[in-house]
Design an enzyme around this catalytic site. Structure first.
Site, PDB file in Angstrom:
ATOM      1  N   ASP A 141       0.718  -1.276   0.025  1.00 29.60           N
ATOM      2  CA  ASP A 141       0.185  -0.040   0.010  1.00 29.60           C
ATOM      3  C   ASP A 141       0.927   1.405   0.080  1.00 29.60           C
ATOM      4  O   ASP A 141       2.064   1.315  -0.127  1.00 29.60           O
ATOM      5  CB  ASP A 141      -1.021   0.024   1.164  1.00 29.60           C
ATOM      6  CG  ASP A 141      -0.751  -0.418   2.524  1.00 29.60           C
ATOM      7  OD1 ASP A 141       0.454   0.257   2.866  1.00 29.60           O
ATOM      8  OD2 ASP A 141      -1.157  -1.326   3.150  1.00 29.60           O
ATOM      9  N   LYS A 146      -3.684   2.344   0.657  1.00 26.72           N
ATOM     10  CA  LYS A 146      -4.918   3.155   0.791  1.00 26.72           C
ATOM     11  C   LYS A 146      -4.213   4.430   1.500  1.00 26.72           C
ATOM     12  O   LYS A 146      -3.738   4.602   2.282  1.00 26.72           O
ATOM     13  CB  LYS A 146      -5.668   2.441   1.948  1.00 26.72           C
ATOM     14  CG  LYS A 146      -5.244   1.074   2.578  1.00 26.72           C
ATOM     15  CD  LYS A 146      -5.979   0.802   3.736  1.00 26.72           C
ATOM     16  CE  LYS A 146      -5.630  -0.736   4.022  1.00 26.72           C
ATOM     17  NZ  LYS A 146      -5.549  -1.111   5.088  1.00 26.72           N
ATOM     18  N   MET A 185      -2.098   8.810  12.356  1.00 27.22           N
ATOM     19  CA  MET A 185      -3.012   9.310  11.472  1.00 27.22           C
ATOM     20  C   MET A 185      -3.844  10.676  12.276  1.00 27.22           C
ATOM     21  O   MET A 185      -4.937  10.725  11.921  1.00 27.22           O
ATOM     22  CB  MET A 185      -4.251   8.269  11.312  1.00 27.22           C
ATOM     23  CG  MET A 185      -3.762   7.049  10.624  1.00 27.22           C
ATOM     24  SD  MET A 185      -4.918   5.443  10.831  1.00 27.22           S
ATOM     25  CE  MET A 185      -4.266   4.784  12.444  1.00 27.22           C
TER      26      MET A 185
END
Ligand code: SAH
Length: 459
Positions: A248, A270, A383
């Site tokens: 990813d 992603k 995040m």
């Protein structure tokens, strides 16, 4: 060829060392690994050496050297720092045709000792014929890095089945192909991962079928935060074996470059809120590729079990009885903190560290904020870029000091890493003014103030 390479069986054979200092001790240690009987002649002797002699069943002659000491030895090593003694030992041995090694004097040797990589029973010996020992040692460390520590286990496994395979596959070419496929395939990985039961089952099935066709397997591998030097040896080995790679966005091009070139590369996302391939589909793809007989590499940023959904990906594999391995990686918190000069814990500032997901769901961050207010901890938000203003203001609202140091590490460990330093009250504004891109990691706590002292990075 200046020297003819041989491996010497010294088990229960008497070897003489002349000299009793540090170098003699080092040689004795090595000889003990080969189970030799170590005799030593020296006037003064190192304590550890006495112990090695005793353990080997050898004799200590506390005396000055004379030619009579040599008799009945299969090998003699001179390790004194007195040149004329070393030269005498060499001459005396050569008259008697006993192999002799004089440490650091290739001209006096009839045998020389190589640099070795020991994965017993596999042993790799490297020699420069005494011309460039440092070069030989550099080569040895390269080999040391490229030979898995568990190769010894693999060799012992092969030894155990050697006769059985010979009986089952009498044709020498068929047998060679069988071993080649077996020693590079899933059975080998299972042996090295200590899953001997499964390895033996698969091995016997294939031997009975008379072929070595591999079953599929999945490697869930942590690729670390970006710097390829932070990969583990195991990660690199599996990256070079896999036929299919699912990766990813967090996996950097520099790391992808190290995957086997002829593998099939499949990008599965992603980006935040843009899942190129939905998670369930990724899980299914891993299964399908493996069931088709492939060695499948699932390469993930950081560590697969830290905010990596690694567990979900292997659940389906487990349900389908597909063998898999999980290889840990350096998680972003560890990588970013080190490369930003911020220790995650410190005796004076922080006794614990929390890894938190700062992923904003429907515009809110739902936490028990009070737990985060305690000062003696470090908070690490993964995040957390979008949620940054909210995280800072909520912490302040729940009682954390606005002056608490905070850092946002952007593309940590990568060549273009940036570190943005501020406090809970101003970091969001600082970040807003700079053109900051994901991935970023937010570190909050007293430890951040140490970056000034420990700094060695670019901001
Ligand atoms: N399994 C990963 C985390 C996946 S979640 C790990 O163990 O590191 C993705 C988040 O990780 C990103 O949003 C970011 O917060 C963090 N991250 C991963 N690599 C990073 C890097 N090189 N620099 C800064 N943050 C990083």
């Amino acid at each position: 060829m200046e020297y003819f390479p041989l491996f010497f069986d010294l088990k229960n054979k008497p070897v003489l060392i002349v000299g009793g200092g540090e170098i003699a001790t080092r040689k004795a240690r090595l000889l003990r690994r080969a189970n030799a009987i170590v005799d030593v002649v020296a006037e003064e002797i190192d304590g550890e050496l006495v112990e090695l002699i005793r353990a080997s069943g050898g004799k200590l002659y506390q005396a000055s050297y004379s030619a009579s000491h040599i008799d009945k030895h299969v090998l003699v090593i001179a390790a004194t720092d007195i040149e004329n003694v070393n030269a005498r030992v060499s001459a005396d041995c050569q008259v008697r045709q006993i192999p002799v090694n004089v440490v650091d004097s290739p001209g006096l040797c009839t045998v020389i000792t190589p640099a070795i990589v020991d994965r017993s029973p596999i042993i790799v010996a490297v020699s420069s014929g005494g011309d460039a020992p440092v070069l030989a040692r550099m080569l040895k460390s390269q080999l040391e890095r490229s030979l898995p520590g568990a190769y010894g286990k693999l060799a012992r496994f092969a030894a155990k089945y050697r006769d059985k395979v010979k009986a089952a596959l009498p044709d020498i070419d068929t047998r060679r192909r069988f071993w080649e496929a077996t020693l590079a395939g899933d059975v080998a990985e299972q042996v090295m991962a200590d899953n001997v039961e499964l390895a033996e089952k698969n091995f016997n099935l294939r031997l009975a079928a008379g072929d070595a066709d591999r079953g599929g397997e999945v490697y869930l591998v942590g690729a670390g935060p970006g710097d390829p030097d932070l990969l583990t040896f195991k990660a690199l080995r599996l990256m070079q074996q896999a036929e299919v790679v699912l990766y990813d966005r967090l996996v950097t091009p520099a790391i992808l470059d190290m995957v086997r070139k002829d593998a099939e590369f499949v990008y599965v996302g992603k980006r935040r809120s843009e899942h190129a391939v939905p998670q369930q589909q990724i899980n299914q793809m891993l299964c399908d590729y493996a069931l088709a007989g492939n060695r499948v590499l699932r390469l993930k940023g950081g560590d697969p079990f830290i905010f990596g959904r690694g567990a979900e990906e292997i659940e389906l594999l487990a349900e389908n009885g597909i063998p898999f391995q999980v290889v840990p990686g350096v998680t972003a918190a560890a990588g970013c903190a080190s490369y930003a000069g911020i220790p995650l814990t410190h005796r004076d500032y922080s006794q614990s560290v929390r890894f938190i997901t700062g992923h904003v769901k429907d515009g809110v961050l739902d936490f028990r904020w009070k737990e985060f207010v305690e000062d003696s901890q470090t908070l690490v938000f993964y995040m957390g870029l979008t949620g940054l203003p909210q995280i800072c203001s909520q912490l302040i609202a729940h009682g954390k000091s606005p002056a608490t140091p905070a850092a946002l590490v952007e593309r940590g460990t990568q060549p273009d890493q940036r570190v943005h330093i501020g406090t809970l009250s101003n970091l969001a504004k600082i970040v807003e003014e700079r053109d900051v891109h994901a991935p970023t990691l937010l570190i909050i706590g007293g430890v951040v103030s140490l970056h000034k002292t420990l700094k060695w990075y670019k901001t």
